[in-house]
Design a protein around this motif. Structure first.
Motif, mmCIF file in Angstrom:
data_model
loop_
_atom_site.group_PDB
_atom_site.id
_atom_site.type_symbol
_atom_site.label_atom_id
_atom_site.label_comp_id
_atom_site.label_asym_id
_atom_site.label_seq_id
_atom_site.Cartn_x
_atom_site.Cartn_y
_atom_site.Cartn_z
ATOM 1 N N GLY A 107 0.815 -1.205 0.000
ATOM 2 C CA GLY A 107 0.000 0.000 0.000
ATOM 3 C C GLY A 107 0.846 1.252 0.000
ATOM 4 N N GLN A 108 0.491 2.191 0.885
ATOM 5 C CA GLN A 108 1.156 3.483 0.959
ATOM 6 C C GLN A 108 2.216 3.492 2.059
ATOM 7 O OE1 GLN A 108 -2.195 3.106 1.537
ATOM 8 N NE2 GLN A 108 -3.040 3.613 -0.484
ATOM 9 N N ASP A 109 3.056 4.531 2.018
ATOM 10 C CA ASP A 109 4.090 4.686 3.046
ATOM 11 C C ASP A 109 3.501 4.686 4.447
ATOM 12 O OD1 ASP A 109 6.448 4.972 1.390
ATOM 13 O OD2 ASP A 109 5.719 6.954 0.833
ATOM 14 N N GLY A 110 2.373 5.373 4.620
ATOM 15 C CA GLY A 110 1.778 5.475 5.944
ATOM 16 C C GLY A 110 1.360 4.145 6.530
ATOM 17 N N LEU A 111 1.083 3.166 5.674
ATOM 18 C CA LEU A 111 0.677 1.857 6.168
ATOM 19 C C LEU A 111 1.849 1.146 6.855
ATOM 20 C CD1 LEU A 111 -1.682 -0.092 6.375
ATOM 21 C CD2 LEU A 111 -1.082 -0.984 4.100
ATOM 22 N N VAL A 112 3.078 1.400 6.399
ATOM 23 C CA VAL A 112 4.253 0.845 7.077
ATOM 24 C C VAL A 112 4.345 1.410 8.487
ATOM 25 C CG1 VAL A 112 6.778 0.653 7.053
ATOM 26 C CG2 VAL A 112 5.502 0.517 4.905
ATOM 27 N N ALA A 113 4.133 2.711 8.617
ATOM 28 C CA ALA A 113 4.160 3.334 9.941
ATOM 29 C C ALA A 113 3.052 2.787 10.830
ATOM 30 C CB ALA A 113 4.027 4.848 9.800
ATOM 31 N N ASN A 157 2.409 7.439 -4.757
ATOM 32 C CA ASN A 157 2.999 7.368 -3.424
ATOM 33 C C ASN A 157 4.436 7.875 -3.474
ATOM 34 O OD1 ASN A 157 0.719 6.072 -2.265
ATOM 35 N ND2 ASN A 157 1.408 4.118 -3.112
ATOM 36 N N PRO A 158 4.908 8.571 -2.441
ATOM 37 C CA PRO A 158 6.315 8.995 -2.421
ATOM 38 C C PRO A 158 7.294 7.830 -2.472
ATOM 39 C CG PRO A 158 5.041 10.214 -0.799
ATOM 40 C CD PRO A 158 4.144 9.124 -1.314
ATOM 41 N N GLY A 159 6.917 6.672 -1.916
ATOM 42 C CA GLY A 159 7.800 5.515 -1.959
ATOM 43 C C GLY A 159 8.968 5.590 -0.993
ATOM 44 N N VAL A 160 8.815 6.359 0.087
ATOM 45 C CA VAL A 160 9.883 6.453 1.087
ATOM 46 C C VAL A 160 10.030 5.134 1.842
ATOM 47 C CG1 VAL A 160 10.637 7.655 3.182
ATOM 48 C CG2 VAL A 160 9.537 8.933 1.325
ATOM 49 N N LEU A 161 8.917 4.492 2.165
ATOM 50 C CA LEU A 161 8.930 3.236 2.920
ATOM 51 C C LEU A 161 8.464 2.051 2.074
ATOM 52 C CD1 LEU A 161 7.423 4.585 6.268
ATOM 53 C CD2 LEU A 161 9.826 4.157 5.752
ATOM 54 N N VAL A 162 7.574 2.301 1.116
ATOM 55 C CA VAL A 162 7.167 1.239 0.186
ATOM 56 C C VAL A 162 8.030 1.399 -1.070
ATOM 57 C CG1 VAL A 162 4.855 0.796 1.080
ATOM 58 C CG2 VAL A 162 5.179 2.698 -0.484
ATOM 59 N N ARG A 163 9.181 0.757 -1.042
ATOM 60 C CA ARG A 163 10.216 1.017 -2.047
ATOM 61 C C ARG A 163 10.231 0.023 -3.194
ATOM 62 N NH1 ARG A 163 15.138 1.883 2.357
ATOM 63 N NH2 ARG A 163 14.182 3.663 3.443
ATOM 64 N N HIS A 164 9.410 -1.017 -3.112
ATOM 65 C CA HIS A 164 9.518 -2.115 -4.065
ATOM 66 C C HIS A 164 8.219 -2.338 -4.818
ATOM 67 C CE1 HIS A 164 13.347 -3.047 -2.153
ATOM 68 N NE2 HIS A 164 12.738 -2.969 -0.983
ATOM 69 N N ARG A 165 8.297 -3.166 -5.853
ATOM 70 C CA ARG A 165 7.149 -3.502 -6.678
ATOM 71 C C ARG A 165 6.705 -4.933 -6.394
ATOM 72 N NH1 ARG A 165 7.956 1.075 -6.700
ATOM 73 N NH2 ARG A 165 8.414 2.475 -8.452
ATOM 74 N N GLY A 166 5.473 -5.228 -6.745
ATOM 75 C CA GLY A 166 4.945 -6.562 -6.504
ATOM 76 C C GLY A 166 5.752 -7.650 -7.182
ATOM 77 N N ALA A 167 6.313 -7.354 -8.350
ATOM 78 C CA ALA A 167 7.095 -8.349 -9.086
ATOM 79 C C ALA A 167 8.363 -8.755 -8.346
ATOM 80 C CB ALA A 167 7.452 -7.807 -10.467
ATOM 81 N N ASP A 168 8.809 -7.927 -7.407
ATOM 82 C CA ASP A 168 10.041 -8.223 -6.660
ATOM 83 C C ASP A 168 9.785 -9.033 -5.401
ATOM 84 O OD1 ASP A 168 11.384 -6.575 -8.508
ATOM 85 O OD2 ASP A 168 10.940 -4.786 -7.302
ATOM 86 N N ALA A 169 8.533 -9.367 -5.110
ATOM 87 C CA ALA A 169 8.179 -9.953 -3.820
ATOM 88 C C ALA A 169 8.890 -11.281 -3.558
ATOM 89 C CB ALA A 169 6.665 -10.145 -3.731
ATOM 90 N N ALA A 170 8.963 -12.163 -4.538
ATOM 91 C CA ALA A 170 9.582 -13.478 -4.316
ATOM 92 C C ALA A 170 11.031 -13.332 -3.879
ATOM 93 C CB ALA A 170 9.474 -14.323 -5.576
ATOM 94 N N PHE A 200 -1.164 9.511 20.944
ATOM 95 C CA PHE A 200 -1.268 8.536 19.858
ATOM 96 C C PHE A 200 -0.126 8.721 18.864
ATOM 97 C CE2 PHE A 200 -4.009 12.065 18.513
ATOM 98 C CZ PHE A 200 -3.588 12.302 17.211
ATOM 99 N N GLY A 201 0.153 7.666 18.121
ATOM 100 C CA GLY A 201 1.265 7.667 17.194
ATOM 101 C C GLY A 201 0.838 7.455 15.764
ATOM 102 N N ASP A 202 1.483 8.171 14.845
ATOM 103 C CA ASP A 202 1.316 7.967 13.403
ATOM 104 C C ASP A 202 -0.143 8.042 12.965
ATOM 105 O OD1 ASP A 202 4.067 7.626 13.230
ATOM 106 O OD2 ASP A 202 3.952 5.460 13.466
ATOM 107 N N GLY A 203 -0.899 8.920 13.581
ATOM 108 C CA GLY A 203 -2.274 9.153 13.164
ATOM 109 C C GLY A 203 -3.280 8.111 13.595
ATOM 110 N N MET A 204 -2.858 7.123 14.401
ATOM 111 C CA MET A 204 -3.761 6.044 14.819
ATOM 112 C C MET A 204 -4.490 6.446 16.105
ATOM 113 S SD MET A 204 -3.494 3.422 12.645
ATOM 114 C CE MET A 204 -3.700 1.835 13.443
#
Length: 298
Positions: free
Chosen positions: A90-96, A117-130, A268-272
């Motif tokens: 998903g998005q960077d915020g989901l990692v947080a 997405n900025p891709g600061v934390l979600v840096r990869h693509r689905g094809a790279d998952a394996a 609270f942290g990270d908007g949660m």
């Protein structure tokens, strides 16, 4: 005999799914948006990309592994295990959002919408998952240890965050408290909109906004720096409250203590906001660099 690794796929409800939950059908949701000059097409395409990436990552999990899925809203009820490999899709915020519930498990960030997405934390693509899953368990992947911030209350409640922790009164009311850093001789009574304590990862968001607003001369921390910055928001000067301690820096072993002087303060942290600590008159909480870090595959 050791357990096989478990891939935990973390995802969130899409905008399209939220529209369907509210309006019932695609047609009704499309009509609602069109009546406001918007089209549902782009939202539906983003939904399709997100679900396609989720299927792609699920298919990449080795057959010998265990697997599980958890939606963002259920993170606070999900039990992560030491042998998990956490794949955030998903998005960077989901990692947080996921980070506060982890304790050293490797995390892979998969971007479902590159370019949006900025891709600061979600840096990869689905094809790279394996390849990433293999690297996470074989030790061949390079990881970054991202600094986190923690809040520990005097009743042992504890909260972790990757970006920032916010302390303030609920409902946008004035928060009243006493504030003291470890190296201060005295504490200061304050009335403000709250206090924000952030990390280097959070320095791309809310923390940076406050840093720019204040024209701070203290450099923003990098994501792996064991250093935090803190700011008081809109401190109000009065005969009983001061404004001399409204910003600072915390290194390893240093802390900032807040003692509540109002009926209720939430932490609270990270908007949660749904997973917050609640403190009342006389209680105190200490903010500091957390011992936990987020192990993110680079």
């Amino acid at each position: 005999m050791s357990l096989a690794p478990r891939a935990v796929l973390v995802h969130r409800t899409t905008e399209y799914e939220e529209l369907l939950a509210r309006h019932g059908t695609h047609g009704q949701a499309a009509f609602f948006l069109s009546s406001r000059g918007r089209s549902i097409d782009a939202i539906a395409r983003r939904h399709a990309r997100a679900r396609r990436t989720l299927r792609e990552v699920a298919a990449a999990v080795p057959l010998t592994w265990r697997r599980s899925r958890v939606e963002r809203a259920d993170l606070d009820r999900f039990l992560f295990a030491p042998e998990d490999v956490v794949v955030v899709i998903g998005q960077d915020g989901l990692v947080a959002n996921a980070a506060k519930y982890l304790s050293g498990q490797p995390v892979v960030g998969i971007d479902t919408d590159p370019g949006r997405n900025p891709g600061v934390l979600v840096r990869h693509r689905g094809a790279d998952a394996a390849a990433l899953l293999r690297a996470a368990t074989a030790g061949g992947g390079r990881t970054e240890e991202l600094t986190m911030v923690e809040a520990v209350a005097d009743d042992t409640q504890r909260l972790l965050a990757l970006n920032e922790i916010y302390l303030g009164a609920p409902g946008h009311r004035t928060a009243r408290y006493r504030l003291r850093a470890d190296d201060d001789r005295a504490e200061e009574a304050q009335a403000s909109s709250g206090v924000l304590v952030g990390t280097g990862t959070g320095a791309t968001g809310w923390l940076r906004s406050l840093w720019l607003e204040r024209g701070s001369a203290v450099p923003l921390p990098a994501p792996c720096d064991p250093r935090l910055l803190w700011f008081v928001r809109e401190a109000w000067p009065s005969p009983a409250t001061g404004t001399s301690r409204v910003a600072g820096e915390l290194g390893a072993g240093q802390g900032l203590r807040l003692t509540v002087e109002s009926d209720r303060i939430v932490v609270f942290g990270d908007g949660m906001e749904s997973d917050a600590l609640e403190l009342t008159w006389g209680q105190s909480v200490r903010l500091a660099v957390a011992a936990n870090t987020l192990r993110l595959l680079a």
